[in-house]
Scaffold this motif. Structure first.
Motif, PDB file in Angstrom:
ATOM      1  N   SER A 377       0.842  -1.200   0.000  1.00  0.00           N
ATOM      2  CA  SER A 377       0.000   0.000   0.000  1.00  0.00           C
ATOM      3  C   SER A 377       0.873   1.244   0.000  1.00  0.00           C
ATOM      4  O   SER A 377       1.935   1.275   0.640  1.00  0.00           O
ATOM      5  N   GLY A 382      -3.010   7.864  -6.309  1.00  0.00           N
ATOM      6  CA  GLY A 382      -4.085   6.949  -6.670  1.00  0.00           C
ATOM      7  C   GLY A 382      -4.230   6.785  -8.174  1.00  0.00           C
ATOM      8  O   GLY A 382      -3.553   7.446  -8.971  1.00  0.00           O
ATOM      9  N   SER A 431      -7.763   1.272  -5.429  1.00  0.00           N
ATOM     10  CA  SER A 431      -7.174   2.615  -5.399  1.00  0.00           C
ATOM     11  C   SER A 431      -8.268   3.658  -5.214  1.00  0.00           C
ATOM     12  O   SER A 431      -9.408   3.486  -5.681  1.00  0.00           O
ATOM     13  N   THR A 437      -2.914   3.663  -3.274  1.00  0.00           N
ATOM     14  CA  THR A 437      -3.205   2.444  -4.012  1.00  0.00           C
ATOM     15  C   THR A 437      -2.679   1.246  -3.228  1.00  0.00           C
ATOM     16  O   THR A 437      -1.643   1.336  -2.562  1.00  0.00           O
TER      17      THR A 437
END
Length: 466
Positions: A377, A382, A431, A437
């Motif tokens: 992560s 994004g 995302s 994301t």
């Protein structure tokens, strides 16, 4: 011969066969019933005479003497009212003529009358032949009715057969219509037109074939589109390094630059970039074809991810990005450690590339049921929702403004996806714009049948492996 013609001929043969069987059975049955009726009617009339004569024979002490007067007295009224006189012949048990009314010499034609034996106490004492208008009328009625019924039945069968053949032709055309549409669409695809689709809404086998055909055509269209994009993307990726190499070599040939190490360094960089690109494409092609060589062994996913995190710490610190690994225990997986290293490196490197200064990257390794899960992560910008379905495509970059040096070749995520699937796993992405994301890799912990003979590492406890 076309399927439509074969189907029509099959139905036509069945219809004609059934019509012939119906005509034969109906005619035979009706004729039999009417003959039984006519026979019963004739017998009813003749049996009346047989009973009268048997009574006379008994009353006359077993003699036929005077029988003519008896018969004349009985039929005198009938002879006066009928246009055609009664024809009557009585023979004794020796077939000698006892009485003859309206019958010429010799034995009469039995087809115009009815013959029955005269019996007394179970013995035949005479033979009676009788013919009048009623009996002859029954024969005429029988012939007329049978002829009329035969004509009506044949006419009905012919009309029904013609109507059935017309319906069979319509059904044959209707049933084979989806097949003709499928043939036309297949020929169009054969000529290179991948656009045709079948609009068959039935739920039978034709509907299933149409659905499978539409899915196949859609898949072919996607493959063709991917192929065109791949050729364009490869040409685009090769054009820049080849242009740089060509320009540097021309400058050296013209004497503008000397072939010194600092002059050859850009050429070497582009050659290395081309070599890496060709190698990535080769591995990707092997993985997609299912021929990627895998050297599987028991590997601790937590330890593998820890080594990669350590290698990226310096780069993360340089960008002031917090890079952490969260894993409570060792996670044994049976994988090719070199391929999985490349997968994790691609995911972590991609996260570092898009995470801004001061951001964070969090790597989580855990077990969930029969799967080992690794999640990467980041707190980057994004990915747009419309880009998510294509994030694992070749040469795809969500940010078109990024250069090749900043955004890579666009093969990293495609390679990661194929490598994970080669291990029987899955990879997904979630995302949110402005929040970051998360890429999630799921690997099966259960061994396949071909892998169950592999020895378990001593460093793993049995409960961890099972």
């Amino acid at each position: 011969m076309k399927v439509r013609d074969k189907l029509f001929l099959g139905m036509a043969a069945l219809i004609l066969f059934m019509a012939a069987v119906f005509l034969t059975i109906s005619q035979g049955y009706v004729k039999h019933l009417f003959q039984q009726y006519a026979m019963a009617a004739r017998q009813g009339q003749v049996q009346q005479w047989e009973q009268l004569l048997a009574y006379y024979y008994v009353q006359n002490d077993g003699s036929w003497e005077g029988v003519g007067q008896f018969v004349t007295a009985v039929v005198s009224q009938q002879l006066a009212t009928k246009k055609e006189p009664l024809r009557f012949l009585l023979l004794d048990s020796q077939r000698r003529v006892v009485l003859s009314l309206g019958v010429g010499g010799g034995h009469p034609d039995l087809g115009t009358g009815w013959e029955v034996p005269v019996t007394v106490a179970g013995q035949t004492v005479g033979i009676l032949w009788v013919s009048d208008q009623n009996i002859q009328g029954l024969a005429k009625i029988e012939g007329t009715i049978l002829h009329s019924m035969t004509l009506a039945t044949v006419t009905g069968v012919i009309l029904t057969t013609v109507a059935a053949l017309l319906v069979a032709a319509w059904l044959a055309r209707r049933i084979t219509e989806p097949l003709r549409a499928l043939i036309d669409a297949t020929r169009r695809i054969q000529k290179g037109d991948l656009g045709p689709r079948l609009s068959i809404a039935t739920r039978d086998e034709f509907g299933e074939v149409a659905q499978a055909f539409n899915e196949m055509a859609l898949q072919l269209s996607r493959i063709e589109e991917t192929r065109r994009h791949l050729v364009a993307d490869v040409a685009h990726e090769l054009r820049t390094p080849l242009t740089i190499i060509q320009g540097q070599l021309e400058l050296i040939q013209q004497g503008v630059k000397r072939a010194e190490p600092e002059t050859l360094l850009p050429i070497q960089d582009e050659v290395m970039r081309l070599t890496r690109l060709v190698g990535d494409l080769h591995q990707l092609s092997l993985a997609e074809a299912g021929r990627l060589p895998l050297e599987k062994t028991w590997t601790d996913l937590t330890a593998l991810a820890g080594r990669i995190v350590d290698n990226f710490q310096i780069e993360a610190e340089a960008k002031e990005i917090t890079l952490t690994l969260e894993a409570s225990d060792s996670i044994p997986v049976y994988v090719d450690p070199h391929r999985m290293t490349q997968v994790i490196v691609n995911l972590v490197g991609n996260a570092l590339r898009y995470t801004p200064t001061g951001g964070a990257i969090r790597i989580v390794a855990r077990q969930e049921g029969s799967e080992a899960i690794l999640a990467v992560s980041d707190t980057g910008p994004g990915i747009r929702p419309e880009h998510l379905p294509h994030i694992f495509d070749r040469f795809f970059r969500s940010d078109e403004a990024r250069s090749r040096e900043e955004g890579g070749t666009g093969l990293g995520l495609a390679i990661a996806k194929e490598f994970v699937e080669a291990h029987g796993g899955r990879i997904g992405v979630e995302s949110k714009l402005g929040k970051g994301t998360t890429f999630t890799v799921r690997l099966p912990k259960d061994l396949t049948v071909s892998d169950r003979t592999s020895p378990r590492p001593d460093g793993f406890r049995r409960d961890q492996q099972d």
